[in-house]
Design an enzyme around this catalytic site. Structure first.
Site, PDB file in Angstrom:
ATOM      1  N   ASP A  30      41.097  90.220  17.636  1.00  0.00           N
ATOM      2  CA  ASP A  30      42.274  89.868  16.939  1.00  0.00           C
ATOM      3  C   ASP A  30      42.016  88.450  16.748  1.00  0.00           C
ATOM      4  O   ASP A  30      41.173  87.814  17.142  1.00  0.00           O
ATOM      5  CB  ASP A  30      43.388  90.035  18.185  1.00  0.00           C
ATOM      6  N   ASP A  32      43.516  84.445  16.728  1.00  0.00           N
ATOM      7  CA  ASP A  32      44.770  83.343  17.233  1.00  0.00           C
ATOM      8  C   ASP A  32      44.587  82.273  16.315  1.00  0.00           C
ATOM      9  O   ASP A  32      43.444  81.652  15.987  1.00  0.00           O
ATOM     10  CB  ASP A  32      44.183  82.994  18.682  1.00  0.00           C
ATOM     11  N   ASP A 113      39.871  77.038  27.650  1.00  0.00           N
ATOM     12  CA  ASP A 113      39.154  77.351  29.099  1.00  0.00           C
ATOM     13  C   ASP A 113      37.670  77.299  28.793  1.00  0.00           C
ATOM     14  O   ASP A 113      37.050  76.289  29.698  1.00  0.00           O
ATOM     15  CB  ASP A 113      39.470  78.915  29.370  1.00  0.00           C
TER      16      ASP A 113
HETATM   17  P1  ATP Z   1      40.068  88.288  23.537  1.00  0.00           P
HETATM   18  O1  ATP Z   1      38.774  88.654  22.764  1.00  0.00           O
HETATM   19  O2  ATP Z   1      39.939  88.890  24.660  1.00  0.00           O
HETATM   20  O3  ATP Z   1      41.025  88.233  22.659  1.00  0.00           O
HETATM   21  P2  ATP Z   1      40.137  85.374  23.530  1.00  0.00           P
HETATM   22  O4  ATP Z   1      39.163  84.539  23.875  1.00  0.00           O
HETATM   23  O5  ATP Z   1      40.594  85.334  22.214  1.00  0.00           O
HETATM   24  O6  ATP Z   1      39.530  86.795  23.795  1.00  0.00           O
HETATM   25  P3  ATP Z   1      43.016  85.291  24.288  1.00  0.00           P
HETATM   26  O7  ATP Z   1      43.635  85.680  25.641  1.00  0.00           O
HETATM   27  O8  ATP Z   1      43.430  86.140  23.021  1.00  0.00           O
HETATM   28  O9  ATP Z   1      41.330  85.236  24.907  1.00  0.00           O
HETATM   29  O10 ATP Z   1      43.058  83.673  24.059  1.00  0.00           O
HETATM   30  C1  ATP Z   1      42.950  83.132  22.891  1.00  0.00           C
HETATM   31  C2  ATP Z   1      42.379  81.639  23.311  1.00  0.00           C
HETATM   32  O11 ATP Z   1      43.581  80.798  24.041  1.00  0.00           O
HETATM   33  C3  ATP Z   1      40.948  81.740  24.199  1.00  0.00           C
HETATM   34  O12 ATP Z   1      40.096  81.800  23.618  1.00  0.00           O
HETATM   35  C4  ATP Z   1      41.034  80.273  24.761  1.00  0.00           C
HETATM   36  O13 ATP Z   1      40.573  79.159  23.858  1.00  0.00           O
HETATM   37  C5  ATP Z   1      42.663  79.944  25.114  1.00  0.00           C
HETATM   38  N1  ATP Z   1      43.139  80.585  26.397  1.00  0.00           N
HETATM   39  C6  ATP Z   1      43.538  81.832  26.838  1.00  0.00           C
HETATM   40  N2  ATP Z   1      43.794  82.029  27.894  1.00  0.00           N
HETATM   41  C7  ATP Z   1      43.672  80.825  28.625  1.00  0.00           C
HETATM   42  C8  ATP Z   1      43.874  79.968  29.743  1.00  0.00           C
HETATM   43  N3  ATP Z   1      44.182  80.891  30.815  1.00  0.00           N
HETATM   44  N4  ATP Z   1      43.274  78.870  29.968  1.00  0.00           N
HETATM   45  C9  ATP Z   1      43.073  78.107  29.115  1.00  0.00           C
HETATM   46  N5  ATP Z   1      42.908  78.659  27.874  1.00  0.00           N
HETATM   47  C10 ATP Z   1      43.021  79.891  27.465  1.00  0.00           C
HETATM   48 MG    MG Z   2      42.207  86.656  21.256  1.00  0.00          MG
END
Ligand code: ATP
Ligand code: MG
Length: 413
Positions: A30, A32, A113
């Site tokens: 997805d 963001d 993170d």
């Molecule tokens: P996925 O492939 O699972 O979507 P993702 O890295 O995009 O992985 P998301 O949960 O969609 O994870 O979160 C999007 C972004 O927001 C992350 O890449 C990170 O930069 C930030 N983020 C998400 N959760 C946290 C957290 N608990 N603390 C700090 N930053 C976070």
């Molecule tokens: Mg994501």
């Protein structure tokens, strides 16, 4: 979407997993978006939009079947807990309860993170903005916490689970200073709301890498905080088949996901909690309960205790318990029972579970084979099979029962 925000005079970048996966040549799950627009602005600009979250407010913008998460740049938390007023809040352990202080793109990067998750894709010139050294870590295959790991994991212990998930999924290593705090901070996971942990557990175990996730969680001693009853059951019987059954179950889950077959949370929790249920059931049978009573009570006990840590919605835990109960019921096949069981909504899941147990040497292979055969037969053949089984009402289970049958209150929930 990004252009639209820009046209309105805001900064907007792709960020997070989408950018990370694109750079790795993987298909992003997805996208963001990080923007200087505040949630209210986003809602004004996009009609198909919903604001969500209290702890971390963001906007979901709907594009057909896709949801794009739009988050406003986060800034530093100033001074003590109270300075930022209503926008930011921590508990006495440094855990962030609310994070709605807005800032600049660079500040936003430092509040994310891991370095590989803090890369921004700039659509204006197709460049990647990297403040934290994420590109280098991406090349080296490292999950590195941004800033001081101890402080950042205390802020949000779920980040430990996220590190494990990305390590398993990407085949990356967790960088040393990042991973060392896991052993000392594992306990802090128990402060995380049980409902949020449920969401994270699904992401962890239904991502197609459940076996690696499980091994990493045990390695970092995080598994015991999440599943204390399973952990102690495994400690009792580390050498025997329980481990085989659990890992085999997770491997099956991974295989199903690889084949794009559905995996339900109910089945996942049936696997993860089976060991303590099985041990408790054995105890209750030894105390004189029938197997059916025992499995119902054991399931009830373990599910309600486990719920204090990870809250499994009732619609799933009821199914989990049906899968367990059917492990006993599938043994009695006489009369009309086999056909009735066959049409039970949880038959298929229970049968798969029975196969796993038989495979691990926990249940007679003949029983599993019987049910495999039963499903290939037509009505006539099925009747023939039923006639041959000798487990009508008077047989084995009843003889083993030491006390008269008694239906305990609350055996159905
Ligand atoms: P996925 O492939 O699972 O979507 P993702 O890295 O995009 O992985 P998301 O949960 O969609 O994870 O979160 C999007 C972004 O927001 C992350 O890449 C990170 O930069 C930030 N983020 C998400 N959760 C946290 C957290 N608990 N603390 C700090 N930053 C976070
Ligand atoms: Mg994501």
């Amino acid at each position: 979407m990004l252009y639209r925000l820009k046209a309105e005079g805001f900064e907007a970048h792709l960020v997070g997993g989408g950018v990370r996966d694109l750079l790795l040549g993987r298909e992003p799950k997805d996208f963001d978006v990080a923007t200087s627009a505040h949630p209210e602005d986003v809602r004004r600009i996009f009609r198909n939009c919903r604001l969500i979250g209290r702890r971390f407010r963001l906007a979901h913008v709907f594009f057909g079947p896709d949801i794009i998460e739009v988050a406003t740049f986060r800034g530093h938390h100033q001074g003590g807990e109270t300075d930022a007023g209503d926008h930011s809040e921590r508990n006495e352990d440094g855990m962030i309860l609310r994070d709605n202080v807005y800032g600049t793109l660079e500040e936003d990067a430092w509040r994310r993170d891991f370095t590989i998750n803090a890369l921004y894709y700039n659509i204006r010139d197709f460049s990647v903005v990297d403040y934290t050294g994420g590109l280098e870590d991406l090349r080296a295959g490292l999950i590195r916490m941004i800033g001081d790991p101890e402080i950042r994991f205390r802020e949000d212990p779920v980040r430990m689970l996220r590190a494990v998930r990305f390590a398993a999924k990407l085949g990356f290593r967790i960088e040393e200073s990042t991973e060392t705090v896991f052993w000392s901070l594992g306990e802090t996971l128990s402060q995380v709301p049980a409902a949020r942990l449920f969401d994270e557990i699904l992401k962890l175990f239904l991502s197609g890498y459940a076996v690696q996730v499980y091994e990493l969680l045990r390695h970092y001693r995080l598994f015991g905080t999440l599943f204390p009853y399973t952990e102690s059951a495994l400690e009792i019987e580390e050498q025997g088949f329980p481990l085989v059954m659990l890992v085999q179950g997770l491997a099956n889950t991974d295989a199903r996901i690889a084949e794009a077959k559905p995996v339900t949370p109910a089945f996942l929790f049936a696997i993860l909690l089976w060991e303590p249920v099985r041990l408790r059931m054995q105890q209750l049978v030894a105390e004189g309960q029938s197997e059916l009573q025992a499995i119902q009570q054991a399931g009830d006990e373990i599910v309600s205790r486990q719920n204090l840590v990870i809250s499994v919605p009732k619609r799933f835990s009821l199914q989990t318990r049906e899968i367990w109960n059917l492990q006993v019921r599938l043994k009695s096949r006489g009369g009309k029972r086999a056909l009735r069981l066959f049409s039970h909504p949880r038959f298929r899941a229970a049968y798969d579970f029975l196969l796993l147990r038989a495979h691990a040497g926990e249940e007679d292979k003949e029983l599993a084979d019987w049910w495999t055969e039963f499903q290939t037969q037509d009505h006539h053949g099925q009747n023939g099979m039923v006639d041959k089984v000798a487990d009508t009402r008077s047989s084995a289970p009843r003889r083993r029962r030491r006390r008269p049958r008694r239906r305990p209150a609350g055996d159905r929930t």
